[in-house]
Write a protein that holds these residues in place. Structure first.
Motif, PDB file in Angstrom:
ATOM      1  N   PHE A 118       0.826  -1.205   0.000  1.00  0.00           N
ATOM      2  CA  PHE A 118       0.000   0.000   0.000  1.00  0.00           C
ATOM      3  C   PHE A 118       0.864   1.260   0.000  1.00  0.00           C
ATOM      4  O   PHE A 118       0.642   2.195  -0.775  1.00  0.00           O
ATOM      5  N   ASN A 119       1.875   1.279   0.864  1.00  0.00           N
ATOM      6  CA  ASN A 119       2.710   2.475   0.974  1.00  0.00           C
ATOM      7  C   ASN A 119       3.533   2.727  -0.277  1.00  0.00           C
ATOM      8  O   ASN A 119       3.925   3.859  -0.569  1.00  0.00           O
ATOM      9  N   THR A 120       3.804   1.682  -1.036  1.00  0.00           N
ATOM     10  CA  THR A 120       4.557   1.846  -2.276  1.00  0.00           C
ATOM     11  C   THR A 120       3.796   2.694  -3.287  1.00  0.00           C
ATOM     12  O   THR A 120       4.380   3.488  -4.027  1.00  0.00           O
ATOM     13  N   VAL A 121       2.473   2.554  -3.290  1.00  0.00           N
ATOM     14  CA  VAL A 121       1.658   3.221  -4.306  1.00  0.00           C
ATOM     15  C   VAL A 121       0.749   4.295  -3.721  1.00  0.00           C
ATOM     16  O   VAL A 121       0.452   5.286  -4.371  1.00  0.00           O
ATOM     17  N   HIS A 122       0.291   4.090  -2.481  1.00  0.00           N
ATOM     18  CA  HIS A 122      -0.785   4.929  -1.949  1.00  0.00           C
ATOM     19  C   HIS A 122      -0.461   5.643  -0.642  1.00  0.00           C
ATOM     20  O   HIS A 122      -1.324   5.804   0.208  1.00  0.00           O
ATOM     21  N   SER A 123       0.766   6.058  -0.455  1.00  0.00           N
ATOM     22  CA  SER A 123       1.137   6.681   0.819  1.00  0.00           C
ATOM     23  C   SER A 123       0.323   7.933   1.113  1.00  0.00           C
ATOM     24  O   SER A 123       0.207   8.361   2.264  1.00  0.00           O
ATOM     25  N   TRP A 124      -0.262   8.521   0.089  1.00  0.00           N
ATOM     26  CA  TRP A 124      -1.034   9.760   0.277  1.00  0.00           C
ATOM     27  C   TRP A 124      -2.516   9.508   0.581  1.00  0.00           C
ATOM     28  O   TRP A 124      -3.252  10.429   0.917  1.00  0.00           O
ATOM     29  N   VAL A 125      -2.968   8.283   0.438  1.00  0.00           N
ATOM     30  CA  VAL A 125      -4.396   7.988   0.581  1.00  0.00           C
ATOM     31  C   VAL A 125      -4.782   7.858   2.048  1.00  0.00           C
ATOM     32  O   VAL A 125      -4.121   7.170   2.831  1.00  0.00           O
ATOM     33  N   ASN A 126      -5.863   8.480   2.437  1.00  0.00           N
ATOM     34  CA  ASN A 126      -6.365   8.401   3.813  1.00  0.00           C
ATOM     35  C   ASN A 126      -7.249   7.158   3.962  1.00  0.00           C
ATOM     36  O   ASN A 126      -8.472   7.255   4.017  1.00  0.00           O
ATOM     37  N   TYR A 127      -6.602   6.000   3.986  1.00  0.00           N
ATOM     38  CA  TYR A 127      -7.361   4.752   4.062  1.00  0.00           C
ATOM     39  C   TYR A 127      -8.076   4.611   5.399  1.00  0.00           C
ATOM     40  O   TYR A 127      -9.103   3.947   5.511  1.00  0.00           O
ATOM     41  N   GLN A 128      -7.529   5.264   6.462  1.00  0.00           N
ATOM     42  CA  GLN A 128      -8.179   5.177   7.780  1.00  0.00           C
ATOM     43  C   GLN A 128      -9.604   5.700   7.729  1.00  0.00           C
ATOM     44  O   GLN A 128     -10.506   5.133   8.339  1.00  0.00           O
ATOM     45  N   SER A 129      -9.811   6.791   6.977  1.00  0.00           N
ATOM     46  CA  SER A 129     -11.143   7.357   6.838  1.00  0.00           C
ATOM     47  C   SER A 129     -11.989   6.531   5.873  1.00  0.00           C
ATOM     48  O   SER A 129     -13.161   6.255   6.129  1.00  0.00           O
ATOM     49  N   LEU A 130     -11.378   6.114   4.771  1.00  0.00           N
ATOM     50  CA  LEU A 130     -12.099   5.382   3.734  1.00  0.00           C
ATOM     51  C   LEU A 130     -12.631   4.044   4.241  1.00  0.00           C
ATOM     52  O   LEU A 130     -13.743   3.623   3.905  1.00  0.00           O
ATOM     53  N   LEU A 131     -11.840   3.374   5.105  1.00  0.00           N
ATOM     54  CA  LEU A 131     -12.204   2.025   5.556  1.00  0.00           C
ATOM     55  C   LEU A 131     -12.542   1.958   7.049  1.00  0.00           C
ATOM     56  O   LEU A 131     -12.547   0.885   7.636  1.00  0.00           O
ATOM     57  N   LYS A 132     -12.857   3.099   7.641  1.00  0.00           N
ATOM     58  CA  LYS A 132     -13.077   3.123   9.086  1.00  0.00           C
ATOM     59  C   LYS A 132     -14.237   2.236   9.534  1.00  0.00           C
ATOM     60  O   LYS A 132     -14.246   1.741  10.662  1.00  0.00           O
ATOM     61  N   SER A 133     -15.214   2.007   8.667  1.00  0.00           N
ATOM     62  CA  SER A 133     -16.354   1.163   9.025  1.00  0.00           C
ATOM     63  C   SER A 133     -16.066  -0.319   8.793  1.00  0.00           C
ATOM     64  O   SER A 133     -16.918  -1.164   9.073  1.00  0.00           O
ATOM     65  N   CYS A 134     -14.877  -0.616   8.283  1.00  0.00           N
ATOM     66  CA  CYS A 134     -14.522  -2.004   7.926  1.00  0.00           C
ATOM     67  C   CYS A 134     -13.524  -2.621   8.898  1.00  0.00           C
ATOM     68  O   CYS A 134     -13.014  -3.720   8.652  1.00  0.00           O
ATOM     69  N   ILE A 135     -13.229  -1.930   9.989  1.00  0.00           N
ATOM     70  CA  ILE A 135     -12.181  -2.391  10.904  1.00  0.00           C
ATOM     71  C   ILE A 135     -12.609  -3.663  11.632  1.00  0.00           C
ATOM     72  O   ILE A 135     -13.636  -3.706  12.305  1.00  0.00           O
ATOM     73  N   VAL A 136     -11.793  -4.698  11.473  1.00  0.00           N
ATOM     74  CA  VAL A 136     -12.006  -5.961  12.178  1.00  0.00           C
ATOM     75  C   VAL A 136     -11.289  -5.939  13.521  1.00  0.00           C
ATOM     76  O   VAL A 136     -11.811  -6.400  14.539  1.00  0.00           O
ATOM     77  N   GLY A 137     -10.079  -5.413  13.542  1.00  0.00           N
ATOM     78  CA  GLY A 137      -9.298  -5.350  14.779  1.00  0.00           C
ATOM     79  C   GLY A 137      -7.839  -5.111  14.492  1.00  0.00           C
ATOM     80  O   GLY A 137      -7.461  -4.611  13.431  1.00  0.00           O
ATOM     81  N   ARG A 138      -6.995  -5.509  15.433  1.00  0.00           N
ATOM     82  CA  ARG A 138      -5.552  -5.290  15.331  1.00  0.00           C
ATOM     83  C   ARG A 138      -4.854  -6.560  14.861  1.00  0.00           C
ATOM     84  O   ARG A 138      -5.243  -7.659  15.246  1.00  0.00           O
ATOM     85  N   LEU A 139      -3.825  -6.379  14.058  1.00  0.00           N
ATOM     86  CA  LEU A 139      -3.014  -7.510  13.623  1.00  0.00           C
ATOM     87  C   LEU A 139      -1.990  -7.820  14.700  1.00  0.00           C
ATOM     88  O   LEU A 139      -1.210  -6.964  15.106  1.00  0.00           O
ATOM     89  N   LYS A 140      -2.023  -9.058  15.187  1.00  0.00           N
ATOM     90  CA  LYS A 140      -1.051  -9.494  16.191  1.00  0.00           C
ATOM     91  C   LYS A 140       0.256  -9.801  15.473  1.00  0.00           C
ATOM     92  O   LYS A 140       0.412 -10.841  14.864  1.00  0.00           O
ATOM     93  N   THR A 141       1.184  -8.851  15.551  1.00  0.00           N
ATOM     94  CA  THR A 141       2.447  -9.013  14.861  1.00  0.00           C
ATOM     95  C   THR A 141       3.427  -9.790  15.713  1.00  0.00           C
ATOM     96  O   THR A 141       3.342  -9.797  16.934  1.00  0.00           O
TER      97      THR A 141
END
Length: 331
Positions: A100-123
């Motif tokens: 995503f950052n390679t192509v879309h670092s300027w896109v506000n995906y947090q706002s665009l997908l805020k209703s789609c949040i499943v949770g946190r990725l356990k890294t």
């Protein structure tokens, strides 16, 4: 929003768009996100998702992806994606942050997908930035959340609790602050930071972890993951100054006794006269005999002070390890 990753088209233009059907414009998507429909599929509950769980949601009818440490259910969004469903599907079931950052670092995906949040990725093995502010200073440092490798009934475990292992230093302003925290004190914690991916361990037989001091911390979650979710043999090579400096020695000794796939070797640079283990500073003389052959069956992870890490990298490269055969963690 253009497509998530480069399409590999003849034009080489990463912003090529696909004609969308009626009712699939950006405004239509905004209306859908504000409609009250459960786009995440979780009923509003934030979940903690492992990479293995994320990988299972890799179909057009069940599409999850992680960006910036957050997992999103993009199933509904697929048909709204200007780059086409096929392009978005390339990141589904994975941590697509780098793509995503390679192509879309300027896109506000947090706002665009805020209703789609499943949770946190356990890294696994990734660090977070802790920030603690006082009346006269702001202290910032990277710390890695840990996993407990043996049972500790006295410690409360919960998906909503993050555990850190902090060594207090007399001259460490943040470590002293963290070790003196009281209830209701506040510390700011960033999202996970790091680039380690468990897929690097595919087709390997042995996982060799070389740590110095508190460089151990990213390996606690890696050990726990490997023994639970893989058939890897795990070997920890742990450098310290003295016996008293060995973090979790009892835990590792217990695990080594109980788990046939786990082995630990301690190496001290300033041991007591009674020490019967290996001694010395990190060197080819010590490292080479420890590394199991052949190289292609192994994956090596290294974490410690910068000079320690770079020396280890130099040694294993001399043996024949390539950049694809090891990973440096930030010490």
């Amino acid at each position: 929003m253009s497509h998530l990753i480069p399409s590999g088209s003849a034009t080489g233009n990463p912003r090529n768009k696909t004609a969308l059907g009626p009712g699939k414009s950006l405004m239509d998507w905004v209306k859908l996100t504000n409609s009250g429909k459960d786009l995440s599929g979780t009923g509003g509950v934030m979940l903690n998702i492992t990479p293995e769980e994320l990988a299972q949601h890799n179909k057009e009818t069940d599409a999850w992806m992680a960006i910036g440490g957050i997992v999103y259910n993009v199933t509904e969004y697929l048909s709204f994606h200007p780059g086409g469903e096929e392009e978005l599907m390339r990141g589904v079931g994975t941590d697509a942050t780098k793509l995503f950052n390679t192509v879309h670092s300027w896109v506000n995906y947090q706002s665009l997908l805020k209703s789609c949040i499943v949770g946190r990725l356990k890294t696994i093995g990734n660090s977070t930035i802790l920030t603690s502010a006082s009346s006269d200073s702001v202290n910032v440092r990277s710390y890695t959340p840990i996993s407990f490798i043996i049972s500790h009934p006295e410690i409360r475990l919960s998906s909503s609790i993050v555990h850190f292992l902090v060594k207090e230093y007399k001259i460490g302003s943040l470590s002293r602050r963290l070790c003196s925290l009281k209830r209701d004190d506040h510390v700011e914690m960033s999202r996970p930071v790091g680039s380690f991916n468990c897929k690097a361990l595919d087709k390997r037989l042995n996982l060799i972890l070389i740590a110095a001091g508190t460089g151990l911390t990213p390996f606690t979650s890696l050990i726990a993951w490997a023994l639970k979710n893989s058939k890897l043999n795990v070997k920890l090579v742990f450098f310290n100054k003295t016996e008293e400096d060995i973090i979790w020695k009892n835990e590792f000794d217990t695990l080594s006794s109980d788990e046939s796939r786990f082995e630990v070797t301690y190496i001290l640079s300033n041991p007591s006269p009674n020490w019967k283990g290996l001694t010395g500073l990190v060197s080819a003389l010590i490292i080479k005999p420890i590394l199991i052959q052949p190289v292609e069956e192994n994956f090596v992870c290294i974490c410690g002070p910068n000079l320690f890490t770079e020396l280890c990298v130099s040694i294993i490269k001399d043996i024949g390890y390539s950049e694809n055969d090891f990973h440096r963690f930030q010490g």
